[in-house]
Design a protein around this motif. Structure first.
Motif, PDB file in Angstrom:
ATOM      1  N   LEU A   1      -0.999   6.876 -16.756  1.00 15.15           N
ATOM      2  CA  LEU A   1      -1.615   6.967 -15.555  1.00 15.15           C
ATOM      3  C   LEU A   1      -2.190   5.521 -15.072  1.00 15.15           C
ATOM      4  CD1 LEU A   1      -3.781  10.118 -16.006  1.00 15.15           C
ATOM      5  CD2 LEU A   1      -1.511   9.766 -14.687  1.00 15.15           C
ATOM      6  N   GLY A   2      -2.580   4.714 -16.226  1.00 18.34           N
ATOM      7  CA  GLY A   2      -3.032   3.408 -15.908  1.00 18.34           C
ATOM      8  C   GLY A   2      -1.856   2.255 -15.388  1.00 18.34           C
ATOM      9  N   LEU A   3      -0.570   2.665 -15.855  1.00 20.71           N
ATOM     10  CA  LEU A   3       0.355   1.712 -15.341  1.00 20.71           C
ATOM     11  C   LEU A   3       0.545   2.281 -13.563  1.00 20.71           C
ATOM     12  CD1 LEU A   3       2.841  -0.172 -15.010  1.00 20.71           C
ATOM     13  CD2 LEU A   3       4.296   1.831 -15.817  1.00 20.71           C
ATOM     14  N   ILE A   4       0.659   3.573 -13.493  1.00 19.02           N
ATOM     15  CA  ILE A   4       0.502   4.075 -11.897  1.00 19.02           C
ATOM     16  C   ILE A   4      -0.663   3.573 -11.262  1.00 19.02           C
ATOM     17  CG2 ILE A   4       0.601   6.196 -10.569  1.00 19.02           C
ATOM     18  CD1 ILE A   4       3.193   6.149 -12.432  1.00 19.02           C
ATOM     19  N   LYS A   5      -1.690   3.681 -11.753  1.00 16.05           N
ATOM     20  CA  LYS A   5      -2.903   3.230 -10.965  1.00 16.05           C
ATOM     21  C   LYS A   5      -2.875   1.795 -10.579  1.00 16.05           C
ATOM     22  CE  LYS A   5      -7.721   2.829 -10.774  1.00 16.05           C
ATOM     23  NZ  LYS A   5      -9.001   3.217 -11.578  1.00 16.05           N
ATOM     24  N   GLY A   6      -2.426   0.933 -11.612  1.00 17.85           N
ATOM     25  CA  GLY A   6      -2.283  -0.551 -11.490  1.00 17.85           C
ATOM     26  C   GLY A   6      -1.253  -0.954 -10.482  1.00 17.85           C
ATOM     27  N   VAL A   7       0.064  -0.351 -10.509  1.00 17.92           N
ATOM     28  CA  VAL A   7       1.235  -0.665  -9.631  1.00 17.92           C
ATOM     29  C   VAL A   7       0.685  -0.324  -8.336  1.00 17.92           C
ATOM     30  CG1 VAL A   7       3.347   0.040  -8.937  1.00 17.92           C
ATOM     31  CG2 VAL A   7       2.964  -0.278 -11.218  1.00 17.92           C
ATOM     32  N   SER A   8      -0.159   0.670  -8.074  1.00 16.84           N
ATOM     33  CA  SER A   8      -0.613   1.184  -6.746  1.00 16.84           C
ATOM     34  C   SER A   8      -1.615   0.160  -6.350  1.00 16.84           C
ATOM     35  CB  SER A   8      -1.492   2.424  -7.036  1.00 16.84           C
ATOM     36  OG  SER A   8      -2.135   2.792  -5.802  1.00 16.84           O
ATOM     37  N   GLN A   9      -2.454  -0.430  -7.105  1.00 15.50           N
ATOM     38  CA  GLN A   9      -3.345  -1.263  -6.562  1.00 15.50           C
ATOM     39  C   GLN A   9      -2.882  -2.708  -6.297  1.00 15.50           C
ATOM     40  OE1 GLN A   9      -6.531  -1.210  -9.189  1.00 15.50           O
ATOM     41  NE2 GLN A   9      -7.553   0.825  -8.458  1.00 15.50           N
ATOM     42  N   THR A  10      -1.871  -3.001  -7.326  1.00 15.90           N
ATOM     43  CA  THR A  10      -1.392  -4.279  -7.009  1.00 15.90           C
ATOM     44  C   THR A  10      -0.424  -4.631  -6.078  1.00 15.90           C
ATOM     45  OG1 THR A  10      -1.818  -4.641  -9.515  1.00 15.90           O
ATOM     46  CG2 THR A  10      -0.326  -6.495  -8.588  1.00 15.90           C
ATOM     47  N   TYR A  11       0.307  -3.606  -5.918  1.00 14.47           N
ATOM     48  CA  TYR A  11       1.562  -3.499  -4.937  1.00 14.47           C
ATOM     49  C   TYR A  11       1.502  -2.805  -4.049  1.00 14.47           C
ATOM     50  CZ  TYR A  11       4.189  -6.202  -8.877  1.00 14.47           C
ATOM     51  OH  TYR A  11       4.283  -6.975  -9.790  1.00 14.47           O
ATOM     52  N   PHE A  12       0.624  -1.852  -3.855  1.00 15.89           N
ATOM     53  CA  PHE A  12       0.677  -0.877  -2.458  1.00 15.89           C
ATOM     54  C   PHE A  12      -0.804  -0.754  -1.876  1.00 15.89           C
ATOM     55  CE2 PHE A  12       4.412   0.135  -5.061  1.00 15.89           C
ATOM     56  CZ  PHE A  12       5.438   0.421  -4.114  1.00 15.89           C
ATOM     57  N   ALA A  13      -1.694  -1.697  -2.201  1.00 14.91           N
ATOM     58  CA  ALA A  13      -3.052  -1.779  -1.657  1.00 14.91           C
ATOM     59  C   ALA A  13      -3.710  -0.586  -1.909  1.00 14.91           C
ATOM     60  CB  ALA A  13      -3.043  -1.994  -0.038  1.00 14.91           C
ATOM     61  N   GLY A  14      -3.535   0.039  -3.130  1.00 16.90           N
ATOM     62  CA  GLY A  14      -4.261   1.304  -3.586  1.00 16.90           C
ATOM     63  C   GLY A  14      -3.743   2.533  -3.026  1.00 16.90           C
ATOM     64  N   GLU A  15      -2.521   2.672  -2.299  1.00 12.15           N
ATOM     65  CA  GLU A  15      -1.805   3.650  -1.714  1.00 12.15           C
ATOM     66  C   GLU A  15      -1.268   4.437  -3.135  1.00 12.15           C
ATOM     67  OE1 GLU A  15      -1.755   5.213   1.247  1.00 12.15           O
ATOM     68  OE2 GLU A  15      -3.388   3.682   1.766  1.00 12.15           O
ATOM     69  N   PRO A  16      -1.066   5.873  -2.964  1.00 17.75           N
ATOM     70  CA  PRO A  16      -0.698   6.787  -4.035  1.00 17.75           C
ATOM     71  C   PRO A  16       1.086   6.314  -4.036  1.00 17.75           C
ATOM     72  CG  PRO A  16      -1.806   8.089  -2.580  1.00 17.75           C
ATOM     73  CD  PRO A  16      -1.976   6.698  -1.959  1.00 17.75           C
ATOM     74  N   VAL A  17       1.395   6.259  -5.391  1.00 14.84           N
ATOM     75  CA  VAL A  17       2.799   5.724  -5.836  1.00 14.84           C
ATOM     76  C   VAL A  17       3.238   6.843  -6.324  1.00 14.84           C
ATOM     77  CG1 VAL A  17       2.452   3.351  -5.336  1.00 14.84           C
ATOM     78  CG2 VAL A  17       2.360   4.386  -7.550  1.00 14.84           C
ATOM     79  N   THR A  18       4.558   6.863  -6.550  1.00 10.55           N
ATOM     80  CA  THR A  18       5.580   7.924  -7.451  1.00 10.55           C
ATOM     81  C   THR A  18       6.189   7.136  -8.513  1.00 10.55           C
ATOM     82  OG1 THR A  18       7.658   7.400  -6.360  1.00 10.55           O
ATOM     83  CG2 THR A  18       6.061   9.020  -5.148  1.00 10.55           C
ATOM     84  N   GLN A  19       6.359   7.908  -9.464  1.00 12.48           N
ATOM     85  CA  GLN A  19       7.350   7.066 -10.565  1.00 12.48           C
ATOM     86  C   GLN A  19       8.445   6.244 -10.049  1.00 12.48           C
ATOM     87  OE1 GLN A  19       7.977   9.981 -13.720  1.00 12.48           O
ATOM     88  NE2 GLN A  19       5.714  10.064 -14.304  1.00 12.48           N
ATOM     89  N   SER A  20       9.423   6.895  -9.152  1.00 11.31           N
ATOM     90  CA  SER A  20      10.418   5.996  -8.451  1.00 11.31           C
ATOM     91  C   SER A  20       9.942   4.866  -8.122  1.00 11.31           C
ATOM     92  CB  SER A  20      10.912   6.978  -7.520  1.00 11.31           C
ATOM     93  OG  SER A  20      11.529   8.070  -8.072  1.00 11.31           O
ATOM     94  N   GLU A  21       8.753   4.632  -7.097  1.00 12.40           N
ATOM     95  CA  GLU A  21       8.196   3.757  -6.680  1.00 12.40           C
ATOM     96  C   GLU A  21       7.858   2.687  -7.680  1.00 12.40           C
ATOM     97  OE1 GLU A  21       6.563   4.826  -2.425  1.00 12.40           O
ATOM     98  OE2 GLU A  21       5.580   5.584  -4.164  1.00 12.40           O
ATOM     99  N   VAL A  22       7.356   3.152  -8.971  1.00  6.64           N
ATOM    100  CA  VAL A  22       6.967   2.105 -10.115  1.00  6.64           C
ATOM    101  C   VAL A  22       8.145   1.515 -10.747  1.00  6.64           C
ATOM    102  CG1 VAL A  22       5.926   2.298 -12.307  1.00  6.64           C
ATOM    103  CG2 VAL A  22       4.698   3.652 -10.473  1.00  6.64           C
ATOM    104  N   ARG A  23       9.335   2.521 -11.051  1.00 11.39           N
ATOM    105  CA  ARG A  23      10.380   1.945 -11.527  1.00 11.39           C
ATOM    106  C   ARG A  23      11.008   0.966 -10.522  1.00 11.39           C
ATOM    107  NH1 ARG A  23      12.679   6.746 -11.472  1.00 11.39           N
ATOM    108  NH2 ARG A  23      12.157   7.330 -13.661  1.00 11.39           N
ATOM    109  N   GLU A  24      10.948   1.172  -9.344  1.00 10.96           N
ATOM    110  CA  GLU A  24      11.514   0.012  -8.467  1.00 10.96           C
ATOM    111  C   GLU A  24      10.729  -1.202  -8.628  1.00 10.96           C
ATOM    112  OE1 GLU A  24      12.056   1.285  -4.268  1.00 10.96           O
ATOM    113  OE2 GLU A  24      12.613   3.401  -4.864  1.00 10.96           O
ATOM    114  N   VAL A  25       9.309  -1.345  -8.870  1.00 10.80           N
ATOM    115  CA  VAL A  25       8.433  -2.388  -8.910  1.00 10.80           C
ATOM    116  C   VAL A  25       8.915  -3.076 -10.172  1.00 10.80           C
ATOM    117  CG1 VAL A  25       6.363  -3.270  -9.393  1.00 10.80           C
ATOM    118  CG2 VAL A  25       6.647  -1.723  -6.924  1.00 10.80           C
ATOM    119  N   ALA A  26       8.959  -2.327 -11.130  1.00  5.20           N
ATOM    120  CA  ALA A  26       9.314  -2.831 -12.520  1.00  5.20           C
ATOM    121  C   ALA A  26      10.699  -3.142 -12.656  1.00  5.20           C
ATOM    122  CB  ALA A  26       8.849  -1.586 -13.535  1.00  5.20           C
ATOM    123  N   ALA A  27      11.622  -3.028 -11.966  1.00  9.69           N
ATOM    124  CA  ALA A  27      13.168  -3.443 -12.058  1.00  9.69           C
ATOM    125  C   ALA A  27      12.883  -4.918 -12.110  1.00  9.69           C
ATOM    126  CB  ALA A  27      14.057  -2.934 -10.972  1.00  9.69           C
TER     127      ALA A  27
END
Length: 186
Positions: free
Chosen positions: A136-162
């Motif tokens: 959950l920390g990874l999901i929240k951190g990606v949301s805050q760092t890359y999506f201005a706090g908007e909710p993100v899916t695991q797929s979106e996290v996977r895309e960012v982390a690529a």
């Protein structure tokens, strides 16, 4: 990511303990506060001459429960000790095994799920390219760092982390630092 790396320069990921102790500590700390987990761990360590499979198997369930473990967690740590003691897992071979093979062995132990396996790969084996999508920390951190706090899916996290590959463990660690600057060890 560049900004996070600059902000947290000088800190790094570190391994600690042996594999059995690391996994036992992970099981004991599941779903309780860090403070409570430390108290139970301290009692557990005091109950055995050494935190090792053979010593743990010598303890009764009542002795484990007296340390503060629930009946379920007592069963989990006994299963962990049994798997290590009987050679059903192969910690001496893990350095040379692929991540998925290690995770498969870990997932055969009651009480260890994918998140615990991922944390073990990152924090104990220091594997550089683990992406713990269930964290959950990874999901929240990606949301805050890359999506201005908007909710993100695991797929979106996977895309960012690529973009972090083959260093996704490192990228994850920096994302965690964005939420909590104090490193946690497992």
């Amino acid at each position: 990511m560049r900004k996070l790396i600059k902000t947290h320069a000088g800190t790094r990921l570190q391994s600690r303990g042996d594999p059995f102790q690391t996994l036992a500590r992970s099981i004991i700390g599941q779903q309780i506060s860090v403070k409570a987990a430390q108290t139970v761990w301290d009692r557990f360590c005091a109950a055995v001459p050494e935190v090792a499979p053979a010593h743990l198997l010598g303890l009764s369930e009542e002795a484990l429960r007296a340390c503060g473990l629930s009946g379920r967690k007592a069963g989990y740590v006994r299963d962990l000790a049994t798997k290590f003691h009987e050679g059903e897992v192969h910690p001496d071979k893990w350095q040379d095994m692929p991540d998925d093979a290690i995770a498969a062995e870990l997932l055969s132990i009651r009480g260890i799920g994918r998140w615990t396996a991922d944390m073990f790969l990152i924090f104990h084996l220091m594997r550089p390219d683990v992406l713990p999508l269930g964290d959950l920390g990874l999901i929240k951190g990606v949301s805050q760092t890359y999506f201005a706090g908007e909710p993100v899916t695991q797929s979106e996290v996977r895309e960012v982390a690529a973009a972090w590959a083959p260093w996704r463990s490192v990228g994850t660690w920096y994302i965690w630092r964005s939420l909590d600057p104090l490193p946690v060890n497992y």
